[in-house]
Design an enzyme around this catalytic site. Structure first.
Site, mmCIF file in Angstrom:
data_model
loop_
_atom_site.group_PDB
_atom_site.id
_atom_site.type_symbol
_atom_site.label_atom_id
_atom_site.label_comp_id
_atom_site.label_asym_id
_atom_site.label_seq_id
_atom_site.Cartn_x
_atom_site.Cartn_y
_atom_site.Cartn_z
ATOM 1 N N ASP A 25 -0.426 -25.007 -22.343
ATOM 2 C CA ASP A 25 0.590 -26.012 -22.701
ATOM 3 C C ASP A 25 1.579 -26.225 -21.561
ATOM 4 O O ASP A 25 1.847 -25.316 -20.784
ATOM 5 C CB ASP A 25 1.317 -25.557 -23.975
ATOM 6 N N ASN A 73 -4.056 -33.710 -31.324
ATOM 7 C CA ASN A 73 -3.799 -34.408 -30.052
ATOM 8 C C ASN A 73 -4.265 -35.865 -30.067
ATOM 9 O O ASN A 73 -3.906 -36.642 -29.182
ATOM 10 C CB ASN A 73 -4.420 -33.649 -28.868
HETATM 11 C C1 IPE Z 1 -1.416 -27.233 -28.293
HETATM 12 O O1 IPE Z 1 -0.471 -27.852 -27.499
HETATM 13 C C2 IPE Z 1 -2.762 -27.841 -28.058
HETATM 14 C C3 IPE Z 1 -3.368 -27.587 -26.756
HETATM 15 C C4 IPE Z 1 -2.883 -26.830 -25.812
HETATM 16 C C5 IPE Z 1 -4.627 -28.214 -26.533
HETATM 17 P P1 IPE Z 1 0.394 -29.100 -28.041
HETATM 18 O O2 IPE Z 1 1.259 -29.514 -26.915
HETATM 19 O O3 IPE Z 1 -0.510 -30.117 -28.613
HETATM 20 O O4 IPE Z 1 1.239 -28.441 -29.217
HETATM 21 P P2 IPE Z 1 2.659 -28.836 -29.795
HETATM 22 O O5 IPE Z 1 2.648 -30.304 -30.055
HETATM 23 O O6 IPE Z 1 3.663 -28.468 -28.765
HETATM 24 O O7 IPE Z 1 2.813 -27.998 -31.014
HETATM 25 C C1 IPE Z 2 -1.152 -29.263 -22.792
HETATM 26 O O1 IPE Z 2 -0.071 -29.869 -22.167
HETATM 27 C C2 IPE Z 2 -2.406 -30.087 -22.735
HETATM 28 C C3 IPE Z 2 -2.858 -30.616 -24.028
HETATM 29 C C4 IPE Z 2 -2.262 -30.433 -25.162
HETATM 30 C C5 IPE Z 2 -4.059 -31.420 -24.013
HETATM 31 P P1 IPE Z 2 0.785 -30.984 -22.882
HETATM 32 O O2 IPE Z 2 0.194 -32.298 -22.603
HETATM 33 O O3 IPE Z 2 0.984 -30.655 -24.312
HETATM 34 O O4 IPE Z 2 2.158 -30.847 -22.093
HETATM 35 P P2 IPE Z 2 3.619 -30.904 -22.711
HETATM 36 O O5 IPE Z 2 3.687 -29.895 -23.811
HETATM 37 O O6 IPE Z 2 3.830 -32.289 -23.211
HETATM 38 O O7 IPE Z 2 4.501 -30.549 -21.560
HETATM 39 MG MG MG Z 3 2.341 -29.547 -25.303
#
Ligand code: IPE
Ligand code: IPE
Ligand code: MG
Length: 244
Positions: A25, A73
């Protein structure tokens, strides 16, 4: 020439977690900090993923599970979702041979529903087939994965299999999860300073040790994995019992 393994001095190689799972993340925030589009953060996460896999191989982690795309997502802007589908597909094409050479078995966990483009499913199947006989490490990419969806899917299988209510127990349900040979994670690492699970491996992480780090995923390297493993080795796992 393959790089020599870099074994850190602060890790006890006799007590390396068998299964490490990561919530990758912070890609979007990493990009925003650099005034880049969010997608650049996802692209930068590739180096982190490969370095983590190599570090895990060096210390002898046998199972590594990476959360790449959640069932939630899909709520993201269509452009970002489209980018993530194409990126994951091309990452497989670019990286599967080197992972195969290193003895990594690539697998996927998640729903193969209509939203996942056919070509992505095809690449996933090809990569899994290519590496199916490797045993050094199993790298499971959780893709279109949700912990609740996995449990729902297991319950559907119980019903389809006609299992009577009194025969439904933890073993019967666990036998219908996505990969029944996968041990529960010993250690779950989440990056980017968020203290939540976000629907990752809900059933499997009942007794996992959780380690949270502020590092944003694109900056994560094997040293960060080793720090998490060192932290894991300082924990005492009791599984509801008393000090042994
Ligand atoms: C969790 O991260 C999913 C992945 C890393 C693929 P998210 O960024 O989607 O989770 P939230 O929205 O912060 O809970
Ligand atoms: C994790 O990074 C990747 C996926 C969830 C696919 P994010 O895209 O959630 O990055 P932040 O949390 O918005 O910084
Ligand atoms: Mg995220």
């Amino acid at each position: 020439m393959p790089e020599p393994p870099q074994i850190p001095a602060d890790i006890d190689l006799q007590r390396v977690p068998r299964h490490v799972a990561c919530v990758m993340d912070g890609n979007g925030r990493w990009a925003s900090q650099r005034n880049l589009p969010r997608t650049e953060g996802h692209a930068a996460g590739e180096v982190a993923l490969l370095d983590t896999v190599n570090g895990a191989l060096d210390i002898g982690v046998r199972w590594l599970t990476m959360f790449a795309f959640s069932t939630e997502n899909w709520r993201r802007p269509a452009d970002e979702v489209r980018y993530l589908m194409g990126f994951n597909e091309s990452l497989l094409v670019r990286r599967r041979d080197e992972l195969h050479e290193k003895g990594v078995r690539i697998r996927f966990a998640g729903r193969r529903d209509w939203r996942v483009p056919k070509r992505v499913l095809r690449r996933m199947d090809e990569s899994a087939e290519l590496t199916a006989r490797n045993r050094r490490m199993t790298l499971t990419m959780a893709f279109n994965y949700g912990g609740r969806a996995e449990i729902v899917d297991a319950v559907r299988r119980l019903v389809r299999d006609g299992v009577p209510a009194e025969r439904v127990d933890e073993r019967a349900l666990a036998a219908r999860l996505y990969h029944t040979d996968m041990p529960d994670p010993d250690l779950v690492v989440r990056t980017s300073g968020e203290f939540r699970i976000s629907n990752f491996l809900l059933w499997e992480l009942a007794y996992s040790e959780l380690v949270f780090t502020e590092v944003l995923w694109p900056d994560f390297r094997r040293r960060d994995l080793f720090d998490a493993v060192a932290e894991y080795q300082r924990r005492e796992r009791r599984y509801g019992g008393v000090r042994g």
